[in-house]
Scaffold this motif. Structure first.
Motif: not given
Length: 587
Positions: A416-424, A502-513
């Protein structure tokens, strides 16, 4: 708001300066209700867009490309015949009306130049684009209206063109005197102030009517019959807006909601929304309208493209959530298992006192702290040993069910968490390619059937690359567009010494410097965190917690879905999602 008559006046003044003496080079009709004229002058060129669509009536210069149909419509062919090579002489607008007339010096079939008018009527329910010759005869129009049996104003080839009748019973605000105002004001005191202005005067949109009331009383909800000043503040605010129009002191203002979606626009600065909306001044009215309608149409097209995928993901998520609810209910029942084991123990301890055919056992309950009795139901067809074995079997079944259900619930929650991330990710997808990548991800994970061509291979476009940004201090920042790209960026492309956010405990993009062996400075770190916050489910939040750590501290659990990682050794920074900053840093 619709492009009201006074905003159209501001636009007319701007276009008259920008298009003066330009000639039409090309005519395009990319959609049924839309025309685009490529116009050239001695030192500049412009593209003029005219739309008579019911939901997007407008005229302005545009920078955006539009795809043409394979065969041009007949109206487009007619305009090419009569207007290509025509020079714009002037633009005329009837006072406070939503009508513009573009007046051209145009050659006829024999090369003789004559005056032709392109009339643009941006009137709700009856918008039209009409080509009129020098004698006032309609040559053709986008929409043919009326006839012998119609009570509407006839707009047909061969007829004399007549302008729409001014709105009956309403005053022209540009010609209204204070005496006219007072006479109209004293007749409809039972109305709300903004509704009265809209009903008494033409040329004002509902937005401007509310703004006049807000400027007078700092509220939009104001009845006329309770005013202590007999409408003097309202009168003053009304004539302030009129004076802005008469003096040509227009300003192009865009209005966005807090999620930066375009909501409205105006020719005066709007204060009625206070902190509920974002107000931004554009460089010109053409830029304002071009950006406003382009963003709206792009959002609508993207939502249409994503709707099928969105429905698939939502259906799968709802199915998993229903399954989780049922499994949770079953898990709660396993809490009764100890009672079955206790019944088996009590039967075993009292077996010498029991006989076959007995249907109930009443005996002391040595599991009870108070030392009471327990009534245990028995199967009279079974021996005491078989009854005890039945209770032990039920206990074992519930114990195993608890372990199995706990595992399944954990897997279901991760799914369910994975599908929520896809929706985001779908909500943040940029264009068709981004949506196609998400569909390929869903094919890989089995949520969408893998439709193959006759050759047996999936037809796919080239994969998109991560979004690229350059910090204020010159360091490169990368952000994944979807879950598969997040995995590729974090686990394969990035160096172990790069910084991961990455945002804490929130679905979002991976960001790399991309650190290249150095330590990112505080400015770069906060800018990268702002990018991570913006490309996350918390985009519309005020402040967002963003974790950061070295890439070497990020791991992917075995068997986990795309985009799912765990990380250690992190620190946290609090930042605000900032669209302006993100757009400024993007390369």
């Amino acid at each position: 708001m619709p492009l009201d008559a006074l905003c159209l006046t501001a636009l007319k003044e701007e276009l008259s300066q920008q298009l003066a003496d330009m000639k039409i080079d090309k005519v395009q009709q990319p959609a049924r209700d839309m025309l685009i004229f490529a116009m050239r002058g001695k030192s500049a060129s412009n593209r003029l867009l005219i739309s008579a669509g019911s939901g997007d009536m407008r005229i302005h210069l545009t920078q955006h490309k539009h795809e043409n149909p394979d065969a041009p419509p007949m109206f487009c062919m007619l305009l090419r015949k009569h207007l290509v090579g025509a020079r714009l002489i002037s633009i005329f607008q009837p006072p406070a009306e939503r009508v513009l007339e573009l007046i051209f010096d145009a050659p006829d079939a024999l090369g003789v130049r004559s005056e032709k008018r392109l009339v643009i009527e941006l009137i709700a329910q009856s918008s039209n684009i009409i080509l009129v010759d020098s004698d006032g005869i309609i040559m053709d129009c986008l929409r043919r209206v009326g006839g012998a049996l119609s009570d509407k104003r006839a707009v047909l080839p061969g007829l004399m063109y007549h302008r729409p009748e001014p709105q009956q019973g309403k005053l022209n605000p540009l010609e209204t005197t204070p005496a006219d105002w007072d006479a109209a004001f004293n007749t409809q005191l039972e109305k709300n102030a903004d509704k009265w202005i809209q009903s008494a005067f033409f040329g004002f949109s509902p937005l401007i009517c509310r703004e006049i009331v807000w400027r007078a009383y700092k509220t939009c909800d104001q009845r006329l019959d309770v005013l202590n000043d007999h409408g003097e503040a309202l009168k003053q605010a009304f004539f302030e807006i009129v004076e802005i129009v008469q003096s040509g002191r227009f300003e192009p203002w865009s209005i966005y909601n807090l999620e930066h979606c375009p909501r409205d626009f105006s020719y005066v600065k709007i204060g009625q929304y206070e902190q509920a909306m974002l107000i931004d001044r554009a460089e010109s009215f053409s830029q304002l309208l071009d950006d406003h309608y382009t963003k709206i149409s792009e959002r609508a097209r993207q939502q249409a493209r994503a709707s099928a995928t969105l429905k698939t993901v939502k259906t799968a998520r709802e199915r998993i959530l229903r399954k989780l609810i049922a499994q949770q209910a079953e898990l709660e029942k396993t809490a009764l298992r100890e009672g079955f084991r206790e019944c088996g123990d009590i039967i075993t301890a009292n077996m010498h006192r029991m006989s076959k055919g007995q249907d109930v056992l009443l005996t002391e309950d040595f599991f009870s702290e108070s030392g009471g009795e327990r009534v245990i139901k028995l199967d009279p067809l079974k021996t005491p040993q078989q009854n005890a074995a039945k209770y032990y079997k039920d206990y074992t079944k519930l114990r195993n069910a608890e372990r199995f259900l706990t595992e399944q619930i954990s897997l279901g929650q991760r799914e369910a968490d994975y599908l929520e991330s896809v929706l985001e990710t779908l909500a943040l997808a940029e264009g068709e390619k981004g949506i196609e990548e998400i569909r390929r991800e869903l094919m890989t994970t089995g949520y969408i059937k893998d439709k193959r061509s006759k050759a047996g291979k999936v037809k796919t476009s080239s994969a998109a690359v991560p979004m690229k940004f350059l910090s204020s201090t010159g360091m490169q920042i990368l952000a994944g567009r979807n879950n598969v790209q997040n995995d590729q960026l974090t686990l394969k492309s990035a160096l172990k010494s790069d910084m991961w956010l990455h945002t804490q405990k929130i679905h979002g993009s991976h960001v790399v410097i991309s650190c290249k062996g150095s330590v990112p400075d505080d400015v770069t770190l906060r800018e990268a965190a702002a990018i991570a916050a913006y490309y996350s489910a918390a985009r519309s939040s005020g402040k967002v917690s963003v974790d950061y750590t070295l890439v070497k501290n990020v791991k992917k659990p075995s068997g986990s879905r795309p985009g799912m990682v765990i990380y250690t050794g992190f620190r946290t920074v609090l930042v605000a999602p900032d669209e302006g900053l993100v757009n400024a840093l993007r390369v």
